[in-house]
Motif scaffolding. Structure first.
Motif, mmCIF file in Angstrom:
data_model
loop_
_atom_site.group_PDB
_atom_site.id
_atom_site.type_symbol
_atom_site.label_atom_id
_atom_site.label_comp_id
_atom_site.label_asym_id
_atom_site.label_seq_id
_atom_site.Cartn_x
_atom_site.Cartn_y
_atom_site.Cartn_z
ATOM 1 N N ILE A 141 0.860 -1.175 0.000
ATOM 2 C CA ILE A 141 0.000 0.000 0.000
ATOM 3 C C ILE A 141 0.906 1.238 0.000
ATOM 4 O O ILE A 141 1.675 1.454 0.925
ATOM 5 N N GLY A 142 0.805 2.014 -1.060
ATOM 6 C CA GLY A 142 1.728 3.129 -1.264
ATOM 7 C C GLY A 142 2.989 2.629 -1.926
ATOM 8 O O GLY A 142 4.091 2.777 -1.406
ATOM 9 N N CYS A 143 2.833 2.024 -3.116
ATOM 10 C CA CYS A 143 3.961 1.328 -3.751
ATOM 11 C C CYS A 143 4.901 2.257 -4.499
ATOM 12 O O CYS A 143 5.900 1.794 -5.066
ATOM 13 N N SER A 144 4.595 3.561 -4.562
ATOM 14 C CA SER A 144 5.451 4.528 -5.254
ATOM 15 C C SER A 144 5.720 4.055 -6.684
ATOM 16 O O SER A 144 4.803 3.651 -7.386
ATOM 17 N N THR A 145 6.969 4.051 -7.101
ATOM 18 C CA THR A 145 7.305 3.683 -8.474
ATOM 19 C C THR A 145 7.574 2.192 -8.654
ATOM 20 O O THR A 145 8.017 1.774 -9.722
ATOM 21 N N GLY A 146 7.329 1.401 -7.613
ATOM 22 C CA GLY A 146 7.463 -0.042 -7.738
ATOM 23 C C GLY A 146 8.856 -0.591 -7.545
ATOM 24 O O GLY A 146 9.102 -1.770 -7.812
ATOM 25 N N ALA A 147 9.792 0.226 -7.056
ATOM 26 C CA ALA A 147 11.164 -0.249 -6.864
ATOM 27 C C ALA A 147 11.222 -1.356 -5.813
ATOM 28 O O ALA A 147 11.955 -2.338 -5.971
ATOM 29 N N THR A 148 10.449 -1.199 -4.743
ATOM 30 C CA THR A 148 10.422 -2.232 -3.703
ATOM 31 C C THR A 148 9.796 -3.514 -4.244
ATOM 32 O O THR A 148 10.268 -4.624 -3.968
#
Length: 245
Positions: free
Chosen positions: A42-49
């Motif tokens: 939740i709150g994945c930003s640009t998906g780097a994680t």
């Protein structure tokens, strides 16, 4: 332009997008005790994680929820599926998530941005597998740096950090534990993110406890042990929670 003019509309705001990091939160993924099959961030930003998680657990399905349209567009090229909006905007079952399907949840510095994080945490429970783990990164309002700011007459909002202007909830470690328990979880792992500004304070006092800890205009009496000192010197808490049996 004032800070509130450039940072409080997150849905499609280039200046807000500039604040998003493209660095994987690998420390949070590494907190999972075993490989995961279905992870929701939740709150994945640009998906780097998410990309890092899928590299570490190649068989994992990874979904993200992200309100910033620009960041979500990038994330959609890195993870399996991205829902664009706030977590409150979606009923997961209507999006194709089965009951008991999710075995990993990541909330990386997002709980403090939610109006009702208690509801968000509680509403996840039906979708969690019995072995599900929730890993979080949550800022520490008990920071002695922040206590000193208040004691000095300042509570100046910034574009990041403890006084990020987009924060609407604030937690001590005790309140994090209480929140998790109220929502049906128990924390089984904790590590502290010591603030670089407070590293010298931590080093100066860790071997002379119990003690009164002083930092600029603030003195905290009866700091009893190293965990107590770490709370005062930490920028954020990294924790892992499981379902209460």
């Amino acid at each position: 332009m004032y800070l509130w003019e450039s940072h409080l509309d997150i849905s499609h705001n280039p200046s807000e997008h500039d604040r998003y990091t493209d660095q994987a939160r690998s420390n949070l993924v590494d907190m999972f005790s075993s490989p995961r099959k279905f992870v929701l961030e939740i709150g994945c930003s640009t998906g780097a994680t998410g990309r890092y998680c899928k590299e570490k657990f190649p068989d994992a399905v990874y979904w993200g929820i992200e309100p910033n349209q620009d960041a979500a567009k990038i994330a959609s090229t890195r993870v399996d599926h991205v829902l664009v909006g706030l977590s409150d905007d979606f009923v997961l079952s209507e999006q194709g998530v089965g009951l008991g399907q999710i075995d990993g949840v990541i909330l990386a510095d997002v709980i403090e941005h939610m109006y009702n994080p208690w509801k968000a945490l509680a509403s996840l429970k039906p979708y969690l597998a019995s072995n599900a783990e929730i890993v979080t990164s949550i800022p520490n309002v008990r920071s002695i740096w922040l206590l000193n700011e208040i004691a000095s007459g300042r509570f100046t909002y910034l574009d990041q950090g403890l006084l990020d202007i987009t924060h609407i909830r604030f937690f001590t470690w005790k309140e994090i534990v209480d929140m998790m328990q109220q929502c049906g979880y128990q924390i089984d792992f904790l590590t502290y993110g010591v603030d670089e500004r407070l590293w010298a304070t931590y080093q100066n006092y860790k071997n002379i406890l119990p003690s009164t800890v002083e930092y600029e205009n603030v003195a905290v009496k009866q700091v009893k042990d190293e965990n107590d000192l770490l709370e005062l010197c930490s920028l954020q808490y990294y924790s892992r929670a499981i379902l209460i049996p």
